[in-house]
Design an enzyme around this catalytic site. Structure first.
Site, PDB file in Angstrom:
ATOM      1  N   LYS A 183      -3.707   9.398   6.876  1.00 27.38           N
ATOM      2  CA  LYS A 183      -4.429   8.304   7.518  1.00 27.38           C
ATOM      3  C   LYS A 183      -3.731   6.983   7.230  1.00 27.38           C
ATOM      4  O   LYS A 183      -3.849   6.439   6.134  1.00 27.38           O
ATOM      5  CB  LYS A 183      -5.890   8.215   7.055  1.00 27.38           C
ATOM      6  CG  LYS A 183      -6.696   7.235   7.932  1.00 27.38           C
ATOM      7  CD  LYS A 183      -7.894   6.654   7.230  1.00 27.38           C
ATOM      8  CE  LYS A 183      -7.549   5.507   6.319  1.00 27.38           C
ATOM      9  NZ  LYS A 183      -7.094   4.278   7.043  1.00 27.38           N
ATOM     10  N   GLY A 235      -2.797   1.704  -2.241  1.00 22.39           N
ATOM     11  CA  GLY A 235      -3.548   0.560  -1.744  1.00 22.39           C
ATOM     12  C   GLY A 235      -4.049  -0.291  -2.885  1.00 22.39           C
ATOM     13  O   GLY A 235      -3.499  -0.267  -3.996  1.00 22.39           O
ATOM     14  N   SER A 236      -5.093  -1.026  -2.638  1.00 22.55           N
ATOM     15  CA  SER A 236      -5.605  -1.962  -3.632  1.00 22.55           C
ATOM     16  C   SER A 236      -6.303  -1.227  -4.772  1.00 22.55           C
ATOM     17  O   SER A 236      -6.792  -0.097  -4.609  1.00 22.55           O
ATOM     18  CB  SER A 236      -6.592  -2.937  -2.985  1.00 22.55           C
ATOM     19  OG  SER A 236      -7.804  -2.269  -2.655  1.00 22.55           O
ATOM     20  N   THR A 237      -6.382  -1.887  -5.906  1.00 22.97           N
ATOM     21  CA  THR A 237      -7.077  -1.299  -7.055  1.00 22.97           C
ATOM     22  C   THR A 237      -8.556  -1.126  -6.756  1.00 22.97           C
ATOM     23  O   THR A 237      -9.171  -0.120  -7.146  1.00 22.97           O
ATOM     24  CB  THR A 237      -6.859  -2.175  -8.293  1.00 22.97           C
ATOM     25  OG1 THR A 237      -5.464  -2.146  -8.632  1.00 22.97           O
ATOM     26  CG2 THR A 237      -7.666  -1.674  -9.481  1.00 22.97           C
ATOM     27  N   ALA A 239      -9.986  -0.477  -3.852  1.00 25.09           N
ATOM     28  CA  ALA A 239     -10.142   0.720  -3.026  1.00 25.09           C
ATOM     29  C   ALA A 239      -9.847   1.975  -3.835  1.00 25.09           C
ATOM     30  O   ALA A 239     -10.490   3.018  -3.647  1.00 25.09           O
ATOM     31  CB  ALA A 239      -9.232   0.639  -1.807  1.00 25.09           C
ATOM     32  N   GLY A 240      -8.883   1.876  -4.751  1.00 24.94           N
ATOM     33  CA  GLY A 240      -8.562   3.018  -5.598  1.00 24.94           C
ATOM     34  C   GLY A 240      -9.731   3.436  -6.477  1.00 24.94           C
ATOM     35  O   GLY A 240      -9.954   4.639  -6.698  1.00 24.94           O
ATOM     36  N   GLU A 257      -1.685   5.036  -6.368  1.00 23.88           N
ATOM     37  CA  GLU A 257      -0.666   3.999  -6.599  1.00 23.88           C
ATOM     38  C   GLU A 257      -1.285   2.705  -6.114  1.00 23.88           C
ATOM     39  O   GLU A 257      -1.490   2.505  -4.918  1.00 23.88           O
ATOM     40  CB  GLU A 257       0.627   4.340  -5.865  1.00 23.88           C
ATOM     41  CG  GLU A 257       1.823   3.497  -6.305  1.00 23.88           C
ATOM     42  CD  GLU A 257       1.968   2.243  -5.477  1.00 23.88           C
ATOM     43  OE1 GLU A 257       1.601   1.154  -5.990  1.00 23.88           O
ATOM     44  OE2 GLU A 257       2.437   2.326  -4.344  1.00 23.88           O
ATOM     45  N   CYS A 291       3.544  -4.218  -3.744  1.00 18.57           N
ATOM     46  CA  CYS A 291       2.738  -3.973  -4.938  1.00 18.57           C
ATOM     47  C   CYS A 291       3.522  -4.205  -6.222  1.00 18.57           C
ATOM     48  O   CYS A 291       2.964  -4.604  -7.239  1.00 18.57           O
ATOM     49  CB  CYS A 291       2.182  -2.552  -4.915  1.00 18.57           C
ATOM     50  SG  CYS A 291       3.436  -1.267  -4.730  1.00 18.57           S
ATOM     51  N   GLU A 390      -4.014  -9.863  -8.473  1.00 19.95           N
ATOM     52  CA  GLU A 390      -2.986  -9.650  -7.452  1.00 19.95           C
ATOM     53  C   GLU A 390      -3.318 -10.476  -6.218  1.00 19.95           C
ATOM     54  O   GLU A 390      -4.390 -10.339  -5.630  1.00 19.95           O
ATOM     55  CB  GLU A 390      -2.896  -8.175  -7.097  1.00 19.95           C
ATOM     56  CG  GLU A 390      -1.771  -7.879  -6.114  1.00 19.95           C
ATOM     57  CD  GLU A 390      -1.646  -6.402  -5.788  1.00 19.95           C
ATOM     58  OE1 GLU A 390      -0.505  -5.894  -5.771  1.00 19.95           O
ATOM     59  OE2 GLU A 390      -2.681  -5.748  -5.553  1.00 19.95           O
TER      60      GLU A 390
END
Length: 485
Positions: A183, A235-237, A239-240, A257, A291, A390
């Protein structure tokens, strides 16, 4: 001279599901808007949950009943070679699309797509460097260690380098014998649809790969799907964290990651000519939308003014504008909301008391497009938000230190640990510092993201590693077959 990048892009009306071009389940589309001109470039289908169900079912059947996981690793490698060849055939088109839809200048776009080809080449040779089976003896017994593919893999990637990021994940997953549903982000999906063309042309068996551009709802449906065995996310932390929590509910395997706030440490014994301008670009290349970008520059306090003046000169000399122009170094940010986020952080930095040295707004003469000047802050303290969070834009902060021990403490003093660099004439000192910084990759007297060796983060920069045999291992389960006699 202006490069021959199209002002419109190819639109798509089908999705790659199970390796075959298929009508989407709805007429909803993603409108691809130029970050350069703010004009519509193309449309692609917006995948829905019904498309996810169809793709996962195809992947499940291909894994449970099809030939892919039952082939030898060498047989699968031949398909990966073909994917790499098909990507290479589409190199120019992918690079041009990436420039048009995300705003990456030619140098950045070329680098990303060169990396993609390297990744497919690396994935196709993993079987030569990895033992899928080994005999093992222990006191009182012996047996065979078998490393088997995990199963169906859901791969979710961001927009800042989609073809390269997809290749970093899909290649090892396929090499392991897994089937994959990818995706991509809804921002900038055209270059990824070209990757779908390459995957289809490579002739993978039915069901092995699907590609579904879509938003967060589709991503969550994919992550929580009971037939998905593993999730690989970049992606972003924030979202992680969400993805990890969803995976935790059903003990699904996960690789993350995530974000970074990487530090470049400059010792007191090295000439700045040996440090800059390379280190400056490590923070603002691709408009800081990387990143692993080096966005914190740590310097001995007595050298801060020297470093700041050098960086100011570099930042103010850069050409900013339409990335289709070969002379342009920095293009726009990828999305309007991204530009708003970066400008908000610049205001936060000023409010916190950091000294704005240069930049901080929209470049003159660029009324259209989502541009932000390369921005430099000095007199930054480690606890400021612009030193901790970030930003994902062309914003670099300079933080002074009084000793190497303090520099290491500052470098380690964030929630992140993805990349980094150390610059010192004394290479023994540099290596000593590099070993003390808690980060997944760190360079000495240079900076680069090495994509064919283990890449990943400490702390909230992620979980697991990608690249080389370490990345392959993330898509395998280990089984012990005990033997009698």
């Amino acid at each position: 001279m202006t490069a021959t990048v199209p002002t419109t892009l190819k639109s798509y009306d089908k999705l790659l599901i199970g390796g075959r071009w298929t009508d989407p389940s709805s007429d909803k589309v993603i409108e691809v808007v130029s970050p350069i001109t703010e004009e519509l470039l193309a449309t692609v289908p917006e995948a829905q949950t019904e498309d996810v169900d169809k793709a996962v079912a195809a992947a499940r059947k291909a894994f449970d009943e099809g030939p892919w996981p039952r082939m030898s690793a060498a047989e699968r490698a031949q398909y990966l070679v073909r994917v790499g060849e098909e990507v290479a055939k589409r190199f120019d088109g992918m690079a041009e699309a990436f420039t048009a839809e995300i705003g990456a200048p030619a140098a950045a776009s070329t680098a990303f797509h060169n990396n993609a080809i390297k990744m497919w080449g690396d994935a196709s040779t993993l079987h030569e460097r990895f033992d899928f089976e080994e005999e093992r003896d222990w006191e009182g017994g012996h047996g065979t260690i078998v490393r088997e593919p995990i199963g169906v893999v859901a791969t979710i990637i961001p927009w800042n380098g989609p073809v390269a990021t997809a290749s970093l994940k899909i290649g090892p997953a396929l090499a392991a014998g897994c089937t994959v549903v990818l995706k991509p982000a809804p921002e900038g999906p055209v270059s990824t649809m070209m990757l779908a063309e390459a995957l289809e042309a490579a002739g993978l068996p039915e069901g092995v790969v699907s590609l579904l551009p879509g938003g967060r709802e589709v991503g969550e449906h994919l992550v929580t799907h009971p037939s998905v065995d593993k999730v690989a996310f970049t992606g972003s932390t924030a979202a992680g964290r969400r993805i990890m929590s969803l995976c935790g509910e059903r003990i699904a395997r996960v690789t993350l990651e995530l974000g970074g706030k990487s530090a470049g440490i400059i010792a007191d014994d090295i000439s700045l000519d040996e440090v800059f301008p390379a280190l400056a670009f490590a923070g603002i290349g691709h408009s800081g939308q990387v990143c692993a970008a080096i966005t914190r520059i740590l310097v001995p306090r007595e050298r801060q003014d020297e470093v700041v003046e050098t960086m100011k000169t570099i930042f103010e000399s850069l050409s900013i504008g339409d990335p289709r122009d070969d002379s342009v170094i920095l293009g726009p940010l990828a999305a309007e909301r991204q530009r708003t986020r970066v400008l908000d952080y610049i205001e936060i930095g000023k409010a916190e008391g950091a000294r704005l040295v240069t930049g901080g707004g929209r470049p003159e003469g660029l009324e259209k497009g989502w541009y932000v000047e390369p921005t430099l802050f000095a007199d930054v303290t480690p606890d400021m938000r612009i030193a901790q969070e970030e930003i994902f834009g062309p914003v670099v902060v300079v933080i002074p230190f009084d000793s190497i021990d303090e520099a290491v403490e500052i470098a380690n003093g964030t929630d992140y640990g993805l990349s980094g660099a150390v610059y010192a004439k004394d290479t023994a000192l540099a290596e000593s510092v590099a070993r003390r910084v808690r980060t997944g990759q760190i360079s000495i007297n240079s900076w680069d993201m090495c994509v064919v060796q283990p890449f990943g983060g400490y702390k909230q920069s992620g979980l697991g590693r990608e690249g080389n045999v370490e990345g392959l291992s993330a898509y395998l389960e280990t089984k012990l077959i005990q033997k009698v006699g």
